[in-house]
Scaffold this active site. Structure first.
Site, short mmCIF file in Angstrom:
data_model
loop_
_atom_site.label_atom_id
_atom_site.label_comp_id
_atom_site.label_asym_id
_atom_site.label_seq_id
_atom_site.Cartn_x
_atom_site.Cartn_y
_atom_site.Cartn_z
N TYR A 132 8.33 -11.72 -14.76
CA TYR A 132 7.16 -11.04 -14.19
C TYR A 132 5.87 -11.72 -14.67
O TYR A 132 4.99 -12.06 -13.87
CB TYR A 132 7.16 -9.58 -14.60
CG TYR A 132 5.91 -8.82 -14.16
CD1 TYR A 132 5.77 -8.41 -12.84
CD2 TYR A 132 4.90 -8.54 -15.07
CE1 TYR A 132 4.63 -7.72 -12.44
CE2 TYR A 132 3.76 -7.86 -14.67
CZ TYR A 132 3.63 -7.45 -13.36
OH TYR A 132 2.49 -6.77 -12.97
N CYS A 166 0.79 -1.24 0.00
CA CYS A 166 0.00 0.00 0.00
C CYS A 166 0.82 1.29 0.00
O CYS A 166 0.26 2.36 0.23
CB CYS A 166 -0.93 0.02 1.21
SG CYS A 166 -2.24 -1.21 1.12
N SER A 167 2.11 1.21 -0.25
CA SER A 167 2.92 2.43 -0.18
C SER A 167 2.68 3.36 -1.36
O SER A 167 2.96 4.56 -1.28
CB SER A 167 4.41 2.08 -0.09
OG SER A 167 4.83 1.36 -1.24
N SER A 168 2.13 2.83 -2.47
CA SER A 168 1.91 3.67 -3.65
C SER A 168 0.93 2.97 -4.59
O SER A 168 0.50 1.84 -4.35
CB SER A 168 3.23 3.93 -4.39
OG SER A 168 3.77 2.71 -4.88
N ILE A 187 -1.77 1.30 -6.96
CA ILE A 187 -3.07 0.65 -6.78
C ILE A 187 -3.33 0.31 -5.32
O ILE A 187 -4.45 0.46 -4.83
CB ILE A 187 -3.15 -0.61 -7.67
CG1 ILE A 187 -3.18 -0.21 -9.15
CG2 ILE A 187 -4.40 -1.43 -7.33
CD1 ILE A 187 -3.14 -1.38 -10.12
N GLY A 188 -2.31 -0.15 -4.60
CA GLY A 188 -2.50 -0.50 -3.19
C GLY A 188 -2.94 0.68 -2.36
O GLY A 188 -3.88 0.59 -1.55
N SER A 205 -2.19 -9.44 -13.46
CA SER A 205 -1.87 -8.44 -14.47
C SER A 205 -2.47 -8.87 -15.80
O SER A 205 -2.59 -10.08 -16.08
CB SER A 205 -0.35 -8.31 -14.62
OG SER A 205 -0.02 -7.52 -15.75
#
Length: 293
Positions: A151, A9-11, A13-14, A137
């Site tokens: 990825y 959650c730092s940036s 979508i989260g 994704s």
């Protein structure tokens, strides 16, 4: 009011997903590996008068996951909504990759999600319900691009696990959603592990070409708030399909691979990439043509 636990959650979508659930009146636990990066989230929440609790949770660490989940359960009961958003990227040719970095991608994107799922499920089952959202994704639904195999593999593996999980937990009243966002504003590429090419690296020029293309594509990335709102809507709607593509352009992009073979798709992809990043460089010393084995 649902008890919500979100990872990463730092940036991006989260962060936006934490705010979106809090606006709904849920009890939100926004987790991240390093809470020192939570200032942006805290400022946004304070400005809107939202109550969000920040937790330390490293999805690659068993003890960290167990501690975070138990903390939530002891304070507020079973997690009602788990959003597995934490993820990392790593761009490299298969041959040139650092296997340590490649394993780290799978450790976060795949095993990290499974750790949190396994931690919340006992209480979810006892409660008789819950929703698990695995943020995969769009890349996992398409052919893998050059230098993006690690990825994409990690996200495709998460999608496959989500399918099995959905069938396993459905009798307990638990739903699973595999959210597949297209291109959204995020720091995942900023924070990606970078391979250090050697002086005679045969893939360096091609990797740089792809990086230019992805950078140009990123300039048109959607607002992460759209993805967050779609995740909340998926939780609210019990008819949401297991595989849910997110983003206005995502369905169009998916059509790019639907009904065609890899052999048909690759020249089209190269043509698109060259229109944005210039001609694809040819490796020095490569044979003039490839012969069949």
């Amino acid at each position: 009011m649902a008890v919500v636990l979100i990872t990463g959650c730092s940036s991006g979508i989260g962060l936006e997903t934490a705010l979106a659930f809090a606006r709904r009146g849920d009890r939100v636990h926004a987790s991240m590996r390093n809470p020192a990066k939570a200032d942006g989230l805290r400022e946004r929440a304070r400005a809107e008068g939202l109550d969000i609790e920040v937790l330390t949770l490293d999805v690659t660490d068993d003890a960290s996951v167990t501690t975070a989940v138990r903390t939530v359960e002891e304070r507020h009961g079973a997690v009602g909504v788990l959003v597995n958003n934490a993820g990392v990227d790593y761009t490299s040719a298969v041959e040139a990759a650092s296997l340590e970095q490649a394993r780290a991608v799978m450790e976060t994107n795949y095993w990290g999600a499974l750790r949190t799922i396994r931690a919340v499920l006992p209480a979810m089952r006892a409660r008789g319900g819950g929703v698990i959202v695995n943020v995969s994704s769009l890349a996992a639904r398409m052919f893998s691009v050059p230098h993006g195999g690690f990825y994409t593999s990690s996200k495709a593996a998460l999608g496959a696990a989500s399918e099995a999980l959905a069938a396993e937990v459905r009798p307990f009243g638990i739903r699973v959603v595999c959210a597949e966002p297209g291109a959204f504003a995020s720091r995942i590429h900023e924070n990606a592990a970078e391979r250090e090419p050697s002086g005679d690296d045969p893939y360096a020029a091609d990797e740089a070409w792809l990086a230019r293309f992805l950078s140009r594509m990123g300039e048109g990335a959607g607002d992460s708030r759209e993805a967050a709102e779609a995740i909340v809507a998926a939780v609210e709607n019990p008819a949401t399909p297991l595989h849910t593509v997110i983003g206005k352009e995502a369905e169009t992009a998916l059509e790019f691979t639907r009904g065609v073979s890899y052999e048909e798709w690759l020249p089209q992809f190269v043509q698109l990439a060259e229109s944005m990043a210039g001609p694809r460089p040819g490796p020095e010393g490569a044979p003039s043509r490839v012969t069949e084995p």
